[in-house]
Design an enzyme around this catalytic site. Sequence first.
Site, PDB file in Angstrom:
ATOM      1  CE1 TYR A 138     -16.125  -1.359   1.128  1.00 12.03           C
ATOM      2  CE2 TYR A 138     -17.718  -2.504   2.483  1.00 12.03           C
ATOM      3  CZ  TYR A 138     -16.485  -2.454   1.887  1.00 12.03           C
ATOM      4  OH  TYR A 138     -15.609  -3.492   2.047  1.00 12.03           O
ATOM      5  CE  LYS A 189      -3.325   0.771   9.903  1.00 12.30           C
ATOM      6  NZ  LYS A 189      -2.360  -0.265  10.264  1.00 12.30           N
ATOM      7  CG  ASP A 221      -2.199  -3.491  11.428  1.00 12.51           C
ATOM      8  OD1 ASP A 221      -3.003  -3.123  12.309  1.00 12.51           O
ATOM      9  OD2 ASP A 221      -1.077  -2.970  11.294  1.00 12.51           O
ATOM     10  CG  ASP A 245     -16.632  -6.731   3.070  1.00 10.69           C
ATOM     11  OD1 ASP A 245     -16.984  -7.922   3.083  1.00 10.69           O
ATOM     12  OD2 ASP A 245     -16.617  -6.026   2.048  1.00 10.69           O
ATOM     13  CG  ASP A 249     -15.882 -13.017   3.659  1.00 11.07           C
ATOM     14  OD1 ASP A 249     -17.000 -13.055   4.212  1.00 11.07           O
ATOM     15  OD2 ASP A 249     -15.728 -12.938   2.430  1.00 11.07           O
TER      16      ASP A 249
END
Length: 356
Positions: A138, A189, A221, A245, A249
């Site tokens: 980001y 990852k 994942d 992020d 959620d």
Amino acid sequence: MKIAILPGDGIGPEIIKQAKRVLDVLRADGIKIEIEHGAIGGAGYDADRDPLPESTLKLAREADAVLLGAVGGPQYDTLPRESRPEQGLLRIRKELNLFANLRPAVVFPELANASSLRPELVENLDLMILRELTGDIYFGQPRGRRSLDNGDEEGFDTMRYSSSEIDRIARVAFDVARKRNNRVCSVDKANVLDTSILWREVVTRVSRDYPEVELTHMYVDNAAMQLVRAPKQFDVMLTGNIFGDILSDEASMLTGSIGMLPSASMDENNKGLFEPIHGSAPDIAGKDLANPLATILSVSMMLRYSFGHLESADRIDNAVKLVLANGLRTKDIAQPGCKEVGTQQMGDAVIERLTQ
Ligand code: NAD
């Protein structure tokens, strides 16, 4: 304890009013608490033509912790981007250098039916997602769009973390785990990304300073899958900005009740900004319908993580548990056979439990 309270917009002032009553109880019990109020979001724009007025930022800088309601509302949607309420929130997080975002996903046994998962999978769930907030793809440079020689166009972003950034968020994870069940699962990852290989190395190195905390690693994942398969396996889940992020959620939705979840964003010195994860809910603002419990639980997080007042934090959490066990519900978590109450009455019930 010097606390800056920023109620914000929509249901913000209503839910903050109930949370402040909780602080007043602690104050009456002899804890020294100083409170000052400031405007943020749409309220900041209305007062000062700025979603984060200078006076509010000063207040927040001088405080030991900040308690925030929520920002935003349809009346501000047409303002230029820099004047929109959400900018106030983004700016205060940046100005205070809040790099660690803590989002608990807790399911009280009485509310297990609200989840989209089977109740037995989430009953008594208590997991903490710790997300790095100021680095990663980001913020990485270079980023942008460019035309290619073959006439095609591409967009690009840069994922990057320095070892010092990873080190400092890892230490928060291990510290938080020590206050919970001593387990950290670091999510990355590392099978594909160099950034993640460094992430894994640094987290493993930091873990040697915390021998009592068990560290495991998981690919993102798989973590997304495990969160909906068997979420109770996790205690603290440590992640970078973009993975966090998405996973935070996902985790919050396991609980099924947005009005119940607090959050914290912390700096290096345990100063934090505490707020419910939900927005300003303009559809129910001013109707005495808002659930104040996420904001009340934000006060509990403030006491636990900024001030180390574990006893007061437990006291607030227990009061909320008892109120739910007694069958009181705001409309958003209403269940057959329970008593539906408004914002004020829910606040009354928590205060009554706290003062018993
Ligand atoms: P929202 O979270 O405000 O509302 C989503 C739904 O959940 C609505 O139906 C609302 O009534 C309900 N809800 C939310 N909090 C509740 C509570 N405490 N009790 C009972 N019901 C509750 O999200 P939205 O509708 O997408 O956004 C509304 C405004 O809030 C927008 O301006 C948005 O930008 C802003 N927003 C702010 C924050 C923040 O301040 N941190 C976060 C998200 C959205």
